[in-house]
Motif scaffolding. Structure first.
Motif, PDB file in Angstrom:
ATOM      1  N   PRO A   1       0.749  -1.301   0.015  1.00 21.90           N
ATOM      2  CA  PRO A   1      -0.072   0.131  -0.011  1.00 21.90           C
ATOM      3  C   PRO A   1       0.863   1.333  -0.019  1.00 21.90           C
ATOM      4  N   MET A   2       2.234   1.173   0.352  1.00 18.96           N
ATOM      5  CA  MET A   2       3.062   2.230   0.125  1.00 18.96           C
ATOM      6  C   MET A   2       2.854   2.833  -1.361  1.00 18.96           C
ATOM      7  N   HIS A   3       2.687   1.979  -2.280  1.00 22.64           N
ATOM      8  CA  HIS A   3       2.659   2.499  -3.643  1.00 22.64           C
ATOM      9  C   HIS A   3       1.248   2.886  -4.172  1.00 22.64           C
ATOM     10  N   LEU A   4       0.298   2.676  -3.413  1.00 21.77           N
ATOM     11  CA  LEU A   4      -0.990   2.619  -4.004  1.00 21.77           C
ATOM     12  C   LEU A   4      -1.881   3.524  -3.129  1.00 21.77           C
ATOM     13  N   THR A   5      -1.718   3.826  -2.002  1.00 21.36           N
ATOM     14  CA  THR A   5      -2.692   4.693  -1.307  1.00 21.36           C
ATOM     15  C   THR A   5      -2.168   6.053  -0.982  1.00 21.36           C
ATOM     16  N   ASP A   6      -3.050   6.836  -0.395  1.00 24.50           N
ATOM     17  CA  ASP A   6      -2.860   8.161   0.212  1.00 24.50           C
ATOM     18  C   ASP A   6      -2.466   8.107   1.709  1.00 24.50           C
ATOM     19  N   SER A   7      -2.319   6.829   2.135  1.00 28.07           N
ATOM     20  CA  SER A   7      -2.106   6.769   3.495  1.00 28.07           C
ATOM     21  C   SER A   7      -0.661   7.303   4.106  1.00 28.07           C
ATOM     22  N   ASP A   8      -0.442   7.435   5.200  1.00 23.59           N
ATOM     23  CA  ASP A   8       0.797   7.870   5.769  1.00 23.59           C
ATOM     24  C   ASP A   8       1.077   6.685   6.398  1.00 23.59           C
ATOM     25  N   LEU A   9       1.741   5.897   5.756  1.00 16.97           N
ATOM     26  CA  LEU A   9       2.311   4.635   6.374  1.00 16.97           C
ATOM     27  C   LEU A   9       3.664   4.665   7.153  1.00 16.97           C
ATOM     28  N   ASP A  10       4.431   5.760   6.762  1.00 14.66           N
ATOM     29  CA  ASP A  10       5.662   5.854   7.362  1.00 14.66           C
ATOM     30  C   ASP A  10       5.765   6.973   8.755  1.00 14.66           C
ATOM     31  N   GLY A  11       4.522   7.449   8.858  1.00 17.75           N
ATOM     32  CA  GLY A  11       4.508   8.477   9.770  1.00 17.75           C
ATOM     33  C   GLY A  11       5.165   9.758   9.762  1.00 17.75           C
ATOM     34  N   ASP A  12       5.410  10.057   8.618  1.00 28.09           N
ATOM     35  CA  ASP A  12       6.211  11.379   8.330  1.00 28.09           C
ATOM     36  C   ASP A  12       5.180  12.483   8.094  1.00 28.09           C
ATOM     37  N   GLY A  13       3.996  12.215   8.110  1.00 30.62           N
ATOM     38  CA  GLY A  13       3.065  13.326   7.938  1.00 30.62           C
ATOM     39  C   GLY A  13       2.599  13.712   6.398  1.00 30.62           C
ATOM     40  N   LYS A  14       3.083  12.818   5.531  1.00 26.12           N
ATOM     41  CA  LYS A  14       2.893  12.998   4.251  1.00 26.12           C
ATOM     42  C   LYS A  14       2.434  11.775   3.632  1.00 26.12           C
ATOM     43  N   THR A  15       1.511  11.819   2.538  1.00 23.19           N
ATOM     44  CA  THR A  15       0.760  10.765   2.121  1.00 23.19           C
ATOM     45  C   THR A  15       1.748   9.952   1.192  1.00 23.19           C
ATOM     46  N   GLU A  16       1.482   8.733   0.776  1.00 18.61           N
ATOM     47  CA  GLU A  16       2.740   7.728   0.038  1.00 18.61           C
ATOM     48  C   GLU A  16       2.834   7.904  -1.315  1.00 18.61           C
ATOM     49  N   ARG A  17       2.313   7.089  -2.125  1.00 18.52           N
ATOM     50  CA  ARG A  17       2.262   6.795  -3.446  1.00 18.52           C
ATOM     51  C   ARG A  17       3.871   6.985  -3.826  1.00 18.52           C
ATOM     52  N   VAL A  18       4.504   6.111  -3.128  1.00 21.14           N
ATOM     53  CA  VAL A  18       6.192   5.935  -3.584  1.00 21.14           C
ATOM     54  C   VAL A  18       6.060   5.067  -4.791  1.00 21.14           C
ATOM     55  N   ALA A  19       6.859   5.509  -5.689  1.00 20.08           N
ATOM     56  CA  ALA A  19       7.146   4.408  -6.857  1.00 20.08           C
ATOM     57  C   ALA A  19       8.100   3.408  -6.545  1.00 20.08           C
ATOM     58  N   PRO A  20       7.587   2.108  -6.664  1.00 17.18           N
ATOM     59  CA  PRO A  20       8.474   0.975  -6.506  1.00 17.18           C
ATOM     60  C   PRO A  20       9.940   1.198  -6.943  1.00 17.18           C
ATOM     61  N   GLY A  21      11.048   0.927  -6.131  1.00 17.62           N
ATOM     62  CA  GLY A  21      12.289   0.852  -6.645  1.00 17.62           C
ATOM     63  C   GLY A  21      12.242   0.397  -8.059  1.00 17.62           C
ATOM     64  N   MET A  22      11.910  -0.845  -8.205  1.00 19.94           N
ATOM     65  CA  MET A  22      11.956  -1.812  -9.495  1.00 19.94           C
ATOM     66  C   MET A  22      11.340  -1.353 -10.652  1.00 19.94           C
ATOM     67  N   PHE A  23      10.222  -0.504 -10.159  1.00 22.87           N
ATOM     68  CA  PHE A  23       9.565   0.361 -11.216  1.00 22.87           C
ATOM     69  C   PHE A  23      10.448   1.112 -11.781  1.00 22.87           C
ATOM     70  N   VAL A  24      10.880   2.176 -10.975  1.00 22.59           N
ATOM     71  CA  VAL A  24      12.158   3.211 -11.352  1.00 22.59           C
ATOM     72  C   VAL A  24      13.266   2.581 -12.007  1.00 22.59           C
ATOM     73  N   ALA A  25      13.876   1.353 -11.666  1.00 21.37           N
ATOM     74  CA  ALA A  25      14.773   0.518 -12.308  1.00 21.37           C
ATOM     75  C   ALA A  25      14.270   0.113 -13.695  1.00 21.37           C
ATOM     76  N   SER A  26      13.094  -0.164 -13.989  1.00 18.21           N
ATOM     77  CA  SER A  26      12.426  -0.679 -15.222  1.00 18.21           C
ATOM     78  C   SER A  26      12.697   0.502 -16.362  1.00 18.21           C
ATOM     79  N   LEU A  27      12.743   1.742 -15.914  1.00 20.41           N
ATOM     80  CA  LEU A  27      13.029   3.079 -16.895  1.00 20.41           C
ATOM     81  C   LEU A  27      14.243   2.791 -17.576  1.00 20.41           C
ATOM     82  N   ILE A  28      15.167   2.172 -16.840  1.00 20.54           N
ATOM     83  CA  ILE A  28      16.671   1.843 -17.264  1.00 20.54           C
ATOM     84  C   ILE A  28      16.614   0.842 -18.481  1.00 20.54           C
ATOM     85  N   SER A  29      15.655  -0.186 -18.076  1.00 18.11           N
ATOM     86  CA  SER A  29      15.660  -1.383 -19.015  1.00 18.11           C
ATOM     87  C   SER A  29      15.026  -0.626 -20.345  1.00 18.11           C
TER      88      SER A  29
END
Length: 460
Positions: free
Chosen positions: A40-68
């Motif tokens: 859910p860190m990649h798919l929701t507006d939840s604050d799952l890491d407690g930093d006060g900001k919503t998530e929607r973090v791009a998965p690391g391997m998605f970013v790496a796929s741009l290299i491919s």
């Protein structure tokens, strides 16, 4: 677009290729489905890491796929195969950010492999997201060809309804007479809209059945007004009374037949008539479409005559204006030219001319249009159709209830649309859902009613 590679012999140390990519939320959904990573860190507006900001973090391997993508499409290009990829992550990318991926040839190895540096940066601040090195087998055969024709992907999200709900939540909760909510789905839909602060339900019907339905879904009815009424017609009549007394500003269909709900509303003395015919509108959130699509009338008027179609058009235009849409009405027929043997084409032409003369106001009306050239600009151009509606219609006026019902259900079951149903032409919006509608559909119907009620009141 052409794909042109560089063979091993053509490559030189220092060759560079870059590619930009805007990360969208849909990208993250597609990656989650294809990879199986539903974090859910990649798919929701939840604050799952407690930093006060919503998530929607791009998965690391998605970013790496741009290299491919750069390796496989540009440098070396088609025919490239991985041997090794080393990755170092320095920061996180998020949906809505634009990234730039860069690869550079560092070394040509004796066995036909190539070593390249790989870097991904955030365009906005030039910060480094990822660094590393790749070792690939470079192509040995030249490739120069048009890009492959890949099938398109449509993510089954309902972003238009999500935006509509965001508009409805800050509004005052709409006092709503809910008629016969004595089954799980109809009661749950009303309570869901209450929890979202969109409506304040007044439950009308057999009180014991309503409470039994609440037990079935584990709902607490404390604080919710329940008016006991032994018959469906009596409950619908009482809803009209609440509206006329000013206690309710909308009516919502529960577990009863539509004709039983509407019959008391059509009473000339105690009903909810206000001059126009009652017409039904499906507001449909079709994945991949740039705005909602309305289908009307698919539920009430069986074989509408011209006068009824005038009200069908006007009611839909008024609703579109309330929702912030630019009303573009495509009056549908089997053909886009007037054919005296096809009554729907004649009615469509007359409606178009009536709009030109101000007899239908607030939006653009054009017809006859066939379904393809009403919604597809390419089809409209092929037929030589011009104007602001052809190819861009967002309100589809159907010839009769058969066509409307088929179109709405095709959009729902084949195009994965969600629909909100509303009856217009009464003193207040009438929320009309079918027994098979989803929770999102029922919630969206309440949101449409609330937004329309307050917007039409502001317009006077």
């Amino acid at each position: 677009m052409r794909i042109v590679n560089k063979t091993f012999t053509e490559l030189a140390v220092g060759d560079v290729a870059e590619q930009r990519r805007l990360i969208t939320q849909d990208d993250l959904y597609v990656f989650a489905v294809s990879s199986g990573n539903h974090n859910p860190m990649h798919l929701t507006d939840s604050d799952l890491d407690g930093d006060g900001k919503t998530e929607r973090v791009a998965p690391g391997m998605f970013v790496a796929s741009l290299i491919s993508a750069v390796l496989g499409m540009q440098l070396p290009g088609a025919g490239t195969l991985y041997r090794q990829q080393m990755l170092n992550f320095h920061a996180r990318a998020h949906a809505g950010e634009e990234l730039i991926c860069r690869v550079e040839v560092l070394e040509k190895l004796p066995d036909g492999a190539v070593r390249l540096s790989t870097t991904v940066r955030r365009v906005a601040d030039d910060s480094v997201i990822l660094t590393g090195e790749a070792v690939v087998d470079a192509p040995v055969a030249k490739f120069d060809c048009d890009a492959l024709d890949l099938p398109g992907l449509i993510v089954q999200r309902h972003r238009h309804f999500e935006a509509l709900l965001a508009r409805a939540r800050p509004l005052p909760a709409l006092p709503t007479a809910v008629v016969c909510p004595d089954d799980a789905k109809s009661l749950d839909g009303a309570l869901l809209a209450m929890r979202e602060s969109i409506i304040t339900p007044i439950l009308i019907g057999m009180a014991d059945r309503i409470r039994a339905a609440a037990i079935d879904i584990g709902a607490d009815l404390t604080g919710i007004e329940i008016i006991d009424c032994p018959t469906d017609i009596g409950a619908a009549t009482l809803a009209c009374t609440l509206v006329n007394e000013g206690r309710a500003a909308a009516v919502m269909k529960g577990h009863l037949h539509t004709e039983d709900l509407l019959k008391p509303m059509l009473d000339k003395v105690a009903g909810l008539r206000m001059g126009r015919r009652f017409t039904h509108v499906f507001v449909m959130d079709v994945p991949g479409q740039p705005e909602p699509v309305m289908v009307t009338d698919a539920a009430i008027n069986i074989a509408p005559d011209l006068a009824t179609k005038v009200d069908i058009c006007q009611n839909a235009i008024d609703l579109a204006l309330s929702l912030g849409m630019e009303p573009r009405v495509g009056v549908l027929s089997a053909v886009e030219t007037v054919n005296p043997a096809i009554q729907s084409s004649i009615d469509a032409a007359l409606l178009s001319k009536m709009a030109d003369r101000g007899q239908i106001s607030g939006g653009l009306v054009e017809g006859p249009l066939a379904m393809d050239n009403a919604v597809d600009m390419g089809a409209a151009r092929t037929k030589g159709l011009k104007g602001m509606v052809a190819g861009r219609a967002n309100i589809l006026v159907v010839p009769d209830i058969d066509a409307g019902n088929m179109l709405a259900k095709q959009l729902a079951f084949m195009s994965h649309a969600e629909s909100a149903g509303l009856v217009l032409g009464a003193k207040v919006p009438v929320i009309l859902n079918s027994r098979s509608d989803s929770a999102m559909s029922r919630l969206a119907s309440c949101a449409v009613a609330a937004v329309h009620h307050f917007a039409s009141g502001a317009r006077g």
